[in-house]
Design a protein around this motif. Structure first.
Motif, short mmCIF file in Angstrom:
data_model
loop_
_atom_site.label_atom_id
_atom_site.label_comp_id
_atom_site.label_asym_id
_atom_site.label_seq_id
_atom_site.Cartn_x
_atom_site.Cartn_y
_atom_site.Cartn_z
N PRO A 135 0.82 -1.21 0.00
CA PRO A 135 0.00 0.00 0.00
C PRO A 135 0.86 1.27 0.00
CG PRO A 135 -0.80 -1.56 1.63
CD PRO A 135 0.52 -2.10 1.14
N VAL A 136 0.42 2.29 -0.71
CA VAL A 136 1.10 3.60 -0.65
C VAL A 136 1.00 4.12 0.78
CG1 VAL A 136 1.03 6.00 -1.43
CG2 VAL A 136 0.68 4.13 -3.07
N ASN A 137 2.13 4.59 1.32
CA ASN A 137 2.14 5.18 2.66
C ASN A 137 1.56 6.59 2.58
OD1 ASN A 137 2.63 6.34 5.11
ND2 ASN A 137 4.84 5.96 5.12
N ALA A 191 3.12 9.58 4.16
CA ALA A 191 4.40 10.07 3.61
C ALA A 191 4.23 10.72 2.25
CB ALA A 191 5.38 8.91 3.49
N VAL A 192 3.00 10.61 1.66
CA VAL A 192 2.80 11.12 0.30
C VAL A 192 1.69 12.17 0.33
CG1 VAL A 192 2.28 10.54 -2.09
CG2 VAL A 192 3.44 8.87 -0.63
N PRO A 193 2.08 13.47 0.34
CA PRO A 193 1.07 14.52 0.43
C PRO A 193 0.02 14.41 -0.68
CG PRO A 193 3.29 15.44 0.58
CD PRO A 193 3.44 13.98 0.20
N LYS A 214 -3.91 8.20 -12.29
CA LYS A 214 -4.46 9.43 -11.74
C LYS A 214 -3.38 10.24 -11.02
CE LYS A 214 -8.52 11.14 -9.28
NZ LYS A 214 -9.80 10.77 -8.63
N PHE A 215 -2.46 9.55 -10.34
CA PHE A 215 -1.52 10.24 -9.45
C PHE A 215 -0.17 10.52 -10.09
CE2 PHE A 215 -1.15 11.77 -5.21
CZ PHE A 215 0.19 11.72 -4.88
N ASN A 216 0.12 9.89 -11.21
CA ASN A 216 1.45 10.01 -11.82
C ASN A 216 1.37 10.47 -13.27
OD1 ASN A 216 3.23 8.54 -9.65
ND2 ASN A 216 1.36 7.31 -9.92
N GLU A 236 8.68 7.67 -14.09
CA GLU A 236 9.11 6.27 -13.92
C GLU A 236 7.93 5.41 -13.45
OE1 GLU A 236 12.50 5.84 -11.39
OE2 GLU A 236 12.91 3.80 -12.10
N ILE A 237 7.19 5.93 -12.44
CA ILE A 237 6.06 5.15 -11.91
C ILE A 237 4.92 5.13 -12.92
CG2 ILE A 237 4.29 5.05 -10.11
CD1 ILE A 237 6.38 5.89 -8.10
N GLY A 238 4.71 6.26 -13.62
CA GLY A 238 3.66 6.30 -14.64
C GLY A 238 3.89 5.27 -15.72
O1 LIG Z 1 7.04 10.83 -6.43
C1 LIG Z 1 6.18 9.93 -5.90
C2 LIG Z 1 6.24 9.65 -4.56
C3 LIG Z 1 5.35 8.73 -4.00
C4 LIG Z 1 4.40 8.09 -4.80
C5 LIG Z 1 4.35 8.37 -6.18
C6 LIG Z 1 5.25 9.30 -6.72
N1 LIG Z 1 3.46 7.74 -6.99
C7 LIG Z 1 2.73 6.60 -6.49
O2 LIG Z 1 1.63 6.31 -7.33
C8 LIG Z 1 2.26 6.89 -5.09
C9 LIG Z 1 3.43 7.12 -4.21
#
Ligand SMILES: Oc1ccc2c(c1)N[C@H](O)CC2
Length: 115
Positions: free
Chosen positions: A37-39, A42-44, A87-89, A94-96
Motif C-alpha cells: 500500500p502507498v504510505n 508520507a505522500v502529500p 491518476k496520481f502520476n 518512472e512510476i507512470g
Molecule cells: O514521487 C512519488 C512519490 C510517492 C508516490 C508516487 C510518486 N506515486 C505513487 O503512485 C504513489 C506514491
C-alpha cells in the motif's frame, strides 16, 4: 452436472487463474510501485486524491480471505491499481510508465488465459 456445479467449477477455475495472474504481476520487474500500500502519511495529497487505494499485497490478502467471487471481481481490483497510478502520476514518469507497462502485461495475460 447441474448448472450450480458448473458455476462452482467455473469459479474454481477462475480463482486458480487469479492465483496465476497475481503471482505473475508480483514477479514482474515493473511491479515495485504496486507491491504494498502507498504510505499516504508520507505522500502529500494521496489520501485526498485516491479514493480507493489498492495494491498487490492487499489483493493477495483478499484472495486468501476468499473475498473475490470470480475472475471479474479480481480484475476490477487489479485495474484499480493501474487507474490509481494513472491518476496520481504523469505518463512520462518512472512510476507512470511502470503502471502502463503492468496494465499492458496484465491485459495480454488474462486474455491469453481466457481465450
Ligand atoms: O514521487 C512519488 C512519490 C510517492 C508516490 C508516487 C510518486 N506515486 C505513487 O503512485 C504513489 C506514491
Amino acid at each position: 452436472c447441474t448448472k450450480k456445479a458448473k458455476m462452482a467449477k467455473d469459479n474454481t477455475n477462475g480463482l486458480a487463474m487469479c492465483r496465476v495472474l497475481l503471482a505473475e504481476l508480483e514477479a514482474h520487474q515493473d511491479a515495485w510501485p504496486f507491491l504494498t500500500p502507498v504510505n499516504h502519511k508520507a505522500v502529500p495529497g494521496y489520501r485526498k486524491v485516491i479514493k480507493k487505494p489498492m495494491d498487490f499485497s492487499t489483493i493477495r490478502e483478499k484472495l486468501a480471505n476468499n473475498q473475490y467471487l470470480n475472475l471479474e471481481t479480481f480484475i476490477i481490483d487489479v485495474n484499480l491499481v493501474f487507474d490509481n497510478c494513472e491518476k496520481f502520476n504523469e505518463d512520462d514518469s518512472e512510476i507512470g510508465r511502470a503502471g502502463h507497462n503492468m496494465r499492458r502485461f496484465f491485459d495480454e495475460r488474462w486474455t491469453e488465459l481466457l481465450m
